[in-house]
Design a protein around this motif. Sequence first.
Motif, PDB file in Angstrom:
ATOM      1  N   ARG A 275       0.773  -0.850  -0.059  1.00 39.96           N
ATOM      2  CA  ARG A 275       0.010   0.402  -0.189  1.00 39.96           C
ATOM      3  C   ARG A 275       0.908   1.090   0.105  1.00 39.96           C
ATOM      4  O   ARG A 275       0.280   2.375  -1.360  1.00 39.96           O
ATOM      5  CB  ARG A 275      -0.901   0.236   1.441  1.00 39.96           C
ATOM      6  CG  ARG A 275      -1.856   1.231   1.570  1.00 39.96           C
ATOM      7  CD  ARG A 275      -2.818   1.170  -0.068  1.00 39.96           C
ATOM      8  NE  ARG A 275      -3.686   3.002   0.350  1.00 39.96           N
ATOM      9  CZ  ARG A 275      -3.959   2.677  -1.072  1.00 39.96           C
ATOM     10  NH1 ARG A 275      -3.782   2.493  -1.952  1.00 39.96           N
ATOM     11  NH2 ARG A 275      -4.635   4.530  -0.694  1.00 39.96           N
ATOM     12  N   GLU A 276       1.728   1.306   0.336  1.00 39.95           N
ATOM     13  CA  GLU A 276       2.968   2.414   0.906  1.00 39.95           C
ATOM     14  C   GLU A 276       3.624   2.973  -0.765  1.00 39.95           C
ATOM     15  O   GLU A 276       3.732   3.872  -0.918  1.00 39.95           O
ATOM     16  CB  GLU A 276       4.618   2.600   1.409  1.00 39.95           C
ATOM     17  CG  GLU A 276       5.304   2.820   1.956  1.00 39.95           C
ATOM     18  CD  GLU A 276       5.895   3.479   3.435  1.00 39.95           C
ATOM     19  OE1 GLU A 276       6.649   4.103   2.971  1.00 39.95           O
ATOM     20  OE2 GLU A 276       6.072   2.572   4.009  1.00 39.95           O
ATOM     21  N   THR A 277       3.277   1.742  -1.142  1.00 40.47           N
ATOM     22  CA  THR A 277       4.473   1.735  -2.757  1.00 40.47           C
ATOM     23  C   THR A 277       3.387   2.264  -3.584  1.00 40.47           C
ATOM     24  O   THR A 277       3.624   3.687  -4.737  1.00 40.47           O
ATOM     25  CB  THR A 277       4.250   0.640  -3.542  1.00 40.47           C
ATOM     26  OG1 THR A 277       5.715  -0.519  -3.025  1.00 40.47           O
ATOM     27  CG2 THR A 277       5.010   0.126  -4.957  1.00 40.47           C
ATOM     28  N   VAL A 278       2.489   2.648  -3.862  1.00 36.38           N
ATOM     29  CA  VAL A 278       1.081   3.418  -3.974  1.00 36.38           C
ATOM     30  C   VAL A 278       1.369   4.632  -4.124  1.00 36.38           C
ATOM     31  O   VAL A 278       0.855   5.584  -4.316  1.00 36.38           O
ATOM     32  CB  VAL A 278      -0.309   2.330  -4.282  1.00 36.38           C
ATOM     33  CG1 VAL A 278      -1.617   3.518  -4.873  1.00 36.38           C
ATOM     34  CG2 VAL A 278      -0.038   1.544  -4.049  1.00 36.38           C
ATOM     35  N   THR A 279       0.987   5.066  -2.188  1.00 31.53           N
ATOM     36  CA  THR A 279       0.971   5.956  -1.701  1.00 31.53           C
ATOM     37  C   THR A 279       2.110   6.866  -1.492  1.00 31.53           C
ATOM     38  O   THR A 279       2.036   8.007  -1.678  1.00 31.53           O
ATOM     39  CB  THR A 279       0.311   6.352   0.084  1.00 31.53           C
ATOM     40  OG1 THR A 279       1.397   5.520   0.997  1.00 31.53           O
ATOM     41  CG2 THR A 279      -1.225   5.236  -0.269  1.00 31.53           C
ATOM     42  N   ALA A 280       2.945   6.751  -1.630  1.00 35.38           N
ATOM     43  CA  ALA A 280       4.318   6.991  -1.362  1.00 35.38           C
ATOM     44  C   ALA A 280       5.608   6.570  -2.281  1.00 35.38           C
ATOM     45  O   ALA A 280       7.130   6.955  -1.838  1.00 35.38           O
ATOM     46  CB  ALA A 280       4.693   7.118   0.716  1.00 35.38           C
ATOM     47  N   GLY A 281       5.288   5.390  -2.987  1.00 40.79           N
ATOM     48  CA  GLY A 281       6.809   4.958  -3.906  1.00 40.79           C
ATOM     49  C   GLY A 281       6.671   5.057  -5.655  1.00 40.79           C
ATOM     50  O   GLY A 281       6.121   5.828  -5.418  1.00 40.79           O
ATOM     51  N   THR A 282       6.945   4.102  -5.968  1.00 37.00           N
ATOM     52  CA  THR A 282       7.120   3.866  -7.081  1.00 37.00           C
ATOM     53  C   THR A 282       5.603   4.162  -8.038  1.00 37.00           C
ATOM     54  O   THR A 282       5.484   3.743  -9.636  1.00 37.00           O
ATOM     55  CB  THR A 282       7.766   3.059  -7.915  1.00 37.00           C
ATOM     56  OG1 THR A 282       7.485   1.682  -7.100  1.00 37.00           O
ATOM     57  CG2 THR A 282       8.905   2.847  -6.866  1.00 37.00           C
TER      58      THR A 282
ATOM     59  N   THR B 119       2.359   6.029  -7.654  1.00 32.78           N
ATOM     60  CA  THR B 119       2.015   7.467  -6.496  1.00 32.78           C
ATOM     61  C   THR B 119       0.417   7.277  -7.662  1.00 32.78           C
ATOM     62  O   THR B 119       0.020   8.359  -7.688  1.00 32.78           O
ATOM     63  CB  THR B 119       2.585   8.586  -6.310  1.00 32.78           C
ATOM     64  OG1 THR B 119       3.419   8.552  -6.865  1.00 32.78           O
ATOM     65  CG2 THR B 119       3.166   8.020  -4.902  1.00 32.78           C
ATOM     66  N   GLN B 120       0.815   7.389  -9.202  1.00 32.21           N
ATOM     67  CA  GLN B 120      -0.194   7.916  -9.851  1.00 32.21           C
ATOM     68  C   GLN B 120      -1.058   6.868 -10.348  1.00 32.21           C
ATOM     69  O   GLN B 120      -2.245   7.025 -10.606  1.00 32.21           O
ATOM     70  CB  GLN B 120       0.685   7.219 -11.971  1.00 32.21           C
ATOM     71  CG  GLN B 120       0.793   5.980 -12.121  1.00 32.21           C
ATOM     72  CD  GLN B 120       2.453   5.897 -12.175  1.00 32.21           C
ATOM     73  OE1 GLN B 120       3.344   5.838 -10.768  1.00 32.21           O
ATOM     74  NE2 GLN B 120       3.240   5.860 -13.178  1.00 32.21           N
TER      75      GLN B 120
ATOM     76  N   ALA C  75       3.424  -0.035 -17.415  1.00 29.56           N
ATOM     77  CA  ALA C  75       2.362  -1.174 -17.246  1.00 29.56           C
ATOM     78  C   ALA C  75       1.644  -0.640 -15.864  1.00 29.56           C
ATOM     79  O   ALA C  75       1.135  -0.951 -15.387  1.00 29.56           O
ATOM     80  CB  ALA C  75       3.239  -2.212 -16.467  1.00 29.56           C
ATOM     81  N   VAL C  76       2.212  -0.129 -15.105  1.00 31.89           N
ATOM     82  CA  VAL C  76       1.739   1.459 -13.864  1.00 31.89           C
ATOM     83  C   VAL C  76       0.297   1.466 -14.967  1.00 31.89           C
ATOM     84  O   VAL C  76      -0.554   1.757 -13.512  1.00 31.89           O
ATOM     85  CB  VAL C  76       2.340   1.618 -12.896  1.00 31.89           C
ATOM     86  CG1 VAL C  76       1.681   2.568 -12.355  1.00 31.89           C
ATOM     87  CG2 VAL C  76       3.574   1.607 -12.718  1.00 31.89           C
ATOM     88  N   ASP C  77       0.797   2.564 -15.848  1.00 21.73           N
ATOM     89  CA  ASP C  77      -0.798   3.526 -16.574  1.00 21.73           C
ATOM     90  C   ASP C  77      -1.887   2.443 -16.177  1.00 21.73           C
ATOM     91  O   ASP C  77      -2.505   2.756 -16.722  1.00 21.73           O
ATOM     92  CB  ASP C  77       0.242   3.695 -17.173  1.00 21.73           C
ATOM     93  CG  ASP C  77       0.546   5.051 -17.533  1.00 21.73           C
ATOM     94  OD1 ASP C  77       0.418   5.823 -16.105  1.00 21.73           O
ATOM     95  OD2 ASP C  77       1.722   5.984 -17.959  1.00 21.73           O
ATOM     96  N   ALA C  78      -1.265   0.891 -17.171  1.00 21.34           N
ATOM     97  CA  ALA C  78      -2.167  -0.461 -17.631  1.00 21.34           C
ATOM     98  C   ALA C  78      -3.058  -0.350 -16.331  1.00 21.34           C
ATOM     99  O   ALA C  78      -4.238  -1.001 -17.248  1.00 21.34           O
ATOM    100  CB  ALA C  78      -1.315  -1.283 -18.234  1.00 21.34           C
ATOM    101  N   ALA C  79      -2.150  -0.725 -15.615  1.00 23.45           N
ATOM    102  CA  ALA C  79      -3.046  -1.164 -14.115  1.00 23.45           C
ATOM    103  C   ALA C  79      -4.483   0.091 -13.758  1.00 23.45           C
ATOM    104  O   ALA C  79      -5.590  -0.475 -13.895  1.00 23.45           O
ATOM    105  CB  ALA C  79      -2.712  -1.227 -13.402  1.00 23.45           C
TER     106      ALA C  79
END
Length: 629
Positions: free
Chosen positions: A555-562, A564-565, A612-616
């Motif tokens: 969860r921290e990867t999404v809120t404050a890591g790689t 955050t988009q 990959a993050v954008d596709a997610a």
Amino acid sequence: MRGSGVQGPGNRARVAQPPTLDAMRKSMGIAVVGVFALVLGGCSSGPTDTEQAAQQFAEALTQRNAQAAADLTSDPAAAAAAITQMFDGLDPQDVRFTVATTDSDAGTFTLAADWTLGEPETAPAPAPAPPEKWTYTTTGGGAGVADGGAIPWDPQLLAPGLTADSTLRYTTLSGGSPTVLDAAGRPLMAEQTVTLVNVDTVQTPDPAVTAAALAPLLATVAPTLTAASVQADLAAAQGKTATVITLRDADLEPIAGALAAVPGVTLVKQTRLLTVDKADTSPALDGLRQLWQEGQDAAAGWAVQLVRANGSADMVAGVEGTRAPDIASTLDPAVQSAAQDALAALPQQAAIVAIRPSTGAVLAVAQNAPATAQGPIALTGLYPPGSTFKTVTTSAALQQGSVTPDTVLPCPGSANIEGRTIPNDDNFDLGAVPLHTAFARSCNTTMGQLAVAMGPNALHDAALQFGLGVDYVTPGLTTVTGSVPAADTPAQRVEAAIGQGQVTASPFGMAMVAASIAKGSAPAPMLVLGQPGTANLTPAAAPVQVTDELRTMMRETVTAGTATQLVDLPDLRGKTGTAEVDSGPAHGWFVGIDGDVAFAVFVAGADSSAPAVDAAGRFLRPIQAQLPR
């Protein structure tokens, strides 16, 4: 001199004496015995002409020697044609004709036929289907056969009811077509009529003209089809019939007349199992088609039909088919459609696999066109997983007990670890930070240093706990999860810790990792409801505390890591990954958990995790309100 009648010296004239009574009796006895022996010899002679003819005819049929059997009859030409057609039409696994009875005086005989029909079993099964047997008797012959003449030809010698203007054929009987259902119980795939647009290249005077006529008619259905591509297909047929395209009824109807008018074109109807919505596509559909066909084969009946000249047919033997049960798949149309749409615009090979952790249900298996051209890479393609593998590395470190999420560790921009220079992305330097921060920010240098102190099997064992490296046999689904070999040297462990070296994973395998973290243990993957896969091994699950801590770090990867988009997705947990390859740009990865959905996104040659993050994000945002929690 002999025979001169002159007696010479030393010769004595022999005078004939009348036979005695005993000699007469002995002579008569020998004569009687001789006559009696001749009579007995006549009674014990070999098989009669009728028996011989019947046996030779039966043996020739058993050996499928049509001409040999036909030559024993009064009309060899007609018999050879009928016998050949019988074998061609029935195409038996085995056939045996035997002589049941004969009447030597009348010259008649009875044959017993025993046919084994249908396709032979090609693979072992728990309960193989019984063979399809057809048995009967026929009669034939006549007075002339008893005297050594030919067997009077009658088609009913071969099978009851067969006539000169009828034929035999074997066919399977469907008891009705089952439907493949989606996760909501709605039709996903059903048997439908399609039309093959065929071109007889021999009957096509000018292939260029035919191709130019077909291309614009088909452009609305297949925009990539051009006159040049059609002409290439015709040339590749090398004088045979070429199938240019297969059309659904709705696509055929507006252009059927115009297609039929093109020289050399014929329209051939077939039935196929198709998706109800032609826009639906997935590598998982291939396995469902195979299960559907297996169900059809198991439920099919069979028939021997007597076919008349006018095409009408009577069933003379067989069993009616039964309707195979519908197949209830776990595919969720909304999730599948969202995954497919999320990848469509990417120029590189890309795939998404989504699994429901609580049940192991496979919700979506999606690929874009460049990926599909390479095969089912979502399920079986193996690639270095890059930093998404840090989920496994961190789990292994936490299980060793030497660190906690709050343990402060160095995260330099680069580090020489066991003779290999390990850099962070763009050499970012965080200094000394807690492990959870190093995870969220994806510090290669931190993970590499942690792996040095691990045992050779630590990463291998931790990966198995999340299903990575486990082989699953799942009905309808052919998968490979990946491989994490034991790392015998510290240098090998450093490479493996950041998802490089000999570590490989498929998108399915990394989706299983995410699902295992979400559930706390590896779920059995399942594509058909009630039919979970079986694993070749079942390692113990990672400790509950470890998976809880991993979910928090994700969860921290999404809120404050790689990642955050994706922070606008309130329940999302994830891990990004960039994986170097021998040549060309690096692969991009993202694995995530959103409620009761775990997934992996893979983009080949993306050069970073961003695509990959954008596709997610494109995958999750349209359906987040519908995702199970």
